[in-house]
Each structure stands twice: as structure tokens, then as C-alpha cells.
Design a protein around this motif. Structure first.
Motif, short mmCIF file in Angstrom:
data_model
loop_
_atom_site.label_atom_id
_atom_site.label_comp_id
_atom_site.label_asym_id
_atom_site.label_seq_id
_atom_site.Cartn_x
_atom_site.Cartn_y
_atom_site.Cartn_z
N ILE A 22 -37.00 -4.18 1.84
CA ILE A 22 -35.97 -4.84 0.99
C ILE A 22 -35.00 -4.11 0.80
O ILE A 22 -33.56 -4.32 0.67
CB ILE A 22 -36.77 -5.26 -0.61
CG1 ILE A 22 -37.95 -6.15 -0.49
CG2 ILE A 22 -35.48 -5.52 -1.78
CD1 ILE A 22 -37.48 -7.49 -0.24
N THR A 25 -32.56 -4.37 3.79
CA THR A 25 -32.03 -5.66 4.14
C THR A 25 -30.79 -5.79 3.02
O THR A 25 -29.62 -6.52 3.17
CB THR A 25 -33.00 -6.55 3.76
OG1 THR A 25 -34.16 -6.46 4.89
CG2 THR A 25 -32.61 -8.14 4.12
N LEU A 26 -31.05 -5.52 1.82
CA LEU A 26 -30.06 -5.84 0.75
C LEU A 26 -28.93 -4.96 1.02
O LEU A 26 -27.77 -5.41 0.80
CB LEU A 26 -30.61 -5.46 -0.80
CG LEU A 26 -30.10 -5.72 -1.73
CD1 LEU A 26 -29.69 -7.26 -2.17
CD2 LEU A 26 -30.87 -5.48 -3.20
N PHE A 141 -34.18 -10.28 -6.38
CA PHE A 141 -33.95 -9.91 -5.14
C PHE A 141 -35.61 -9.79 -4.48
O PHE A 141 -35.69 -9.13 -3.44
CB PHE A 141 -33.27 -8.49 -4.81
CG PHE A 141 -31.85 -8.80 -4.83
CD1 PHE A 141 -31.13 -9.97 -4.16
CD2 PHE A 141 -30.92 -7.89 -5.84
CE1 PHE A 141 -29.78 -9.87 -4.46
CE2 PHE A 141 -29.66 -8.07 -5.74
CZ PHE A 141 -28.82 -9.03 -4.94
N LEU A 144 -37.89 -13.64 -2.03
CA LEU A 144 -37.86 -13.88 -0.75
C LEU A 144 -38.75 -13.00 0.16
O LEU A 144 -38.48 -11.85 -0.39
CB LEU A 144 -36.60 -14.22 -0.04
CG LEU A 144 -35.65 -15.25 -0.56
CD1 LEU A 144 -34.53 -15.64 0.17
CD2 LEU A 144 -36.36 -16.69 -0.69
N LEU A 149 -34.94 -13.06 3.43
CA LEU A 149 -34.04 -12.40 2.70
C LEU A 149 -32.88 -11.82 3.83
O LEU A 149 -31.72 -12.13 3.53
CB LEU A 149 -34.30 -11.20 1.84
CG LEU A 149 -33.09 -10.55 1.12
CD1 LEU A 149 -32.47 -11.37 -0.07
CD2 LEU A 149 -33.68 -9.12 0.37
N THR A 153 -29.10 -15.40 4.72
CA THR A 153 -27.83 -15.16 4.05
C THR A 153 -26.76 -16.06 4.63
O THR A 153 -27.06 -16.52 5.71
CB THR A 153 -27.49 -13.75 4.25
OG1 THR A 153 -26.12 -13.36 3.90
CG2 THR A 153 -27.54 -13.29 5.56
N LEU A 162 -30.78 -17.49 -4.74
CA LEU A 162 -31.99 -16.27 -5.38
C LEU A 162 -31.98 -16.44 -6.86
O LEU A 162 -31.08 -16.45 -7.53
CB LEU A 162 -31.36 -14.96 -5.00
CG LEU A 162 -31.20 -14.52 -3.43
CD1 LEU A 162 -30.88 -13.27 -3.26
CD2 LEU A 162 -32.67 -14.87 -2.65
#
Ligand SMILES: NC(=O)c1ccc[n+]([C@@H]2O[C@H](COP(=O)([O-])OP(=O)(O)OC[C@H]3O[C@@H](n4cnc5c(N)ncnc54)[C@H](OP(=O)(O)O)[C@@H]3O)[C@@H](O)[C@H]2O)c1
Length: 231
Positions: A22, A25-26, A141, A144, A149, A153, A162
Motif C-alpha cells: 500500500i 503504491t500510494l 486508502f 481496494l 489501487l 488510478t 476511494l
């Protein structure tokens, strides 16, 4: 200070604690959306490699320095780690928006997912209660899978949503900015009392509660309204 350097220095920074599925990816999404990020991981090496990959808007730091230098802090960590870290950094978290993507889950030796909290208790309620009074908690966040995620996008023709949940106006403003920067549409599901709707197992607004789908704003509004929210 030159004007461009001054405006750069004034831009809000997001700390992402945890550079795994996570967190990484974020971090990629936020940097692509023009948001400065400061990254941490347990031994620092993953955060440093990721910061190198992402360029000038990203840097790596210790957990302490990352939190101290940020306006918002994403705890991209497992719930047990979050429970350990909050008391250590409580003073630094005062006044910050604290973003929690966690789920109350662990995996047994066969890889089976297990719930780690009682049925009606959300990870969000546990984390919000651990934070100092001046922190602004928001659940976000984590609705997903990390893969979705990453792939969802800037979806066309309609952005994927989200969901988030918070009691704090300051957190709502910040998370809406971050969700948009990440290439999604934000939608508030309610306050911390509904955080469990955004978690697995069992959350109806989590991707697995939506038959694995990513939803657009119209579908998301309908999903939020489908269950009566706690007062
Ligand atoms: N994976 C998903 O599809 C998904 C989807 C929705 C929500 N979530 C939730 O998101 C959270 C993170 O999941 P994930 O899959 O991203 O986990 P992950 O890939 O295992 O990454 C965890 C990260 O936490 C770091 N970390 C562990 N202890 C730390 C410490 N004491 N200080 C600083 N960093 C520390 C690790 O550092 P190192 O890199 O140095 O080991 C690693 O970068 C979980 O709560 C999960 O329930 C996950």
C-alpha cells in the motif's frame, strides 16, 4: 528565498510510514499527482530505494523525522505495528492528519485470513482511540487491494472512488486533496463510527464487499446510502 523555493517549502508534505504494497503504491500515485512525500520503512532500505525511484518530490527518513516533517501521516502498516508505533510517536502526531488504511486481519500458518478484533470492533475505532486528542484521524486508502489501487488510478471515462471516514473537518479536506492527487474521486462514508464499512473482513464499502468492483461516484453514493449509518 526565491519565489519557487518558497512555494515549494510551503507545500504540504505527506509522510508514508511503511513502504510495502500500500505505501509504495500510494507514494507513486501521490508523487505523480504533484504531492511531496517522505517515506519510511522498518529498516529504511525499501523507503530509500523507493524515494530514489520517485525523484525530487520524494525523500526517505526515519519514522520520527518523517512524522515531524509532515502535515499528514499515512500509517501504511499492519494493525499490530500501528498499535505499537502510536504510543512511541504520540507527541509528534499532535495536530497531524493521520490516515489509516489498515484492516483487523492476520494470516495463519496456512495463509488463511483471520479477523483479529471482535466482530463489531473496527481497526479504525481502535486506532482513533489510541491517537492523541489533537490528531485528526481518517480511515482511507485501504478500500481496494494494493493491486487495484495501483491499476485503478485516473480511470476513464469515470474516476473510481476511494471512500473515507472521519469525524474531523481538517482530515476531510486533506484526504480529499490526497485522494484526488492519487487519481481517484473521494467520497465520505461517514464518521469513525462507520470505519468498519471500509475494512475487511465484512466491510460493505470495501472492494470485496462490492463484488471486487471499483465503483464510480454514482455507484458509491448508492452503496453508502444502502446501509443506515449509526447516528
Ligand atoms: N496489501 C493490500 O492489498 C492491502 C489492501 C488494503 C489495506 N491494506 C492494509 O494496509 C496495511 C499495509 O499492508 P501492506 O500490504 O502494504 O503491508 P506490507 O507490504 O507488509 O508493508 C508493511 C510495511 O511496513 C513497514 N514496517 C513494519 N514495521 C515497521 C516499523 N516499526 N516502522 C516503520 N515501518 C515498518 C515494513 O518495512 P520493511 O519494508 O522494512 O519491511 C513495510 O514497508 C495493512 O494494515 C493492510 O491491512 C493492505
Amino acid at each position: 528565498m526565491p519565489e519557487s523555493a518558497a512555494s515549494e517549502a510551503a507545500r504540504p508534505t505527506t509522510a508514508i510510514i511503511g513502504s510495502g504494497n500500500i505505501g509504495s503504491t500510494l507514494a507513486r500515485h501521490l508523487v505523480r499527482g504533484g504531492e511531496p512525500v517522505v517515506l519510511s520503512s522498518k529498516d529504511g532500505s525499501r523507503a530509500e530505494a523507493l524515494a530514489d525511484e520517485l525523484g525530487p518530490l520524494a525523500r526517505a527518513a526515519s519514522v520520527e523525522d518523517a512524522i515531524a516533517g509532515a502535515d499528514a501521516v499515512v500509517l501504511a502498516l499492519w494493525l499490530d505495528t500501528i498499535k505499537e508505533l502510536i504510543p512511541q510517536y504520540a507527541l509528534l502526531l499532535e495536530g497531524k492528519v493521520v490516515v489509516d488504511p489498515s484492516n483487523p486481519i492476520a494470516f495463519d500458518e496456512k495463509g488463511q485470513m483471520m479477523r483479529t478484533l471482535p466482530e463489531r470492533q473496527s481497526a479504525g475505532s481502535v486506532i482513533a482511540a489510541l491517537l492523541p486528542a489533537g490528531a485528526h484521524y481518517v480511515k482511507a486508502f485501504g478500500t481496494l487491494s494494493a493491486e487495484s489501487l495501483g491499476e485503478g488510478t485516473y480511470r476513464e471515462p469515470r474516476r473510481a472512488v476511494l471512500f473515507y471516514a472521519t469525524d474531523a473537518d481538517a482530515a476531510a479536506t486533506t484526504i480529499e486533496r490526497l485522494i484526488r492527487a492519487a487519481g481517484f474521486d473521494p467520497l465520505k462514508a461517514g464518521g469513525v463510527a462507520v470505519a468498519g464499512r471500509l475494512e475487511v473482513p465484512g466491510g460493505d464499502l470495501q472492494q470485496f464487499g462490492l463484488n471486487g468492483q471499483l465503483v464510480d461516484l454514482d455507484q458509491a453514493h448508492a452503496a453508502v446510502a444502502a446501509v443506515r449509518q449509526p447516528e
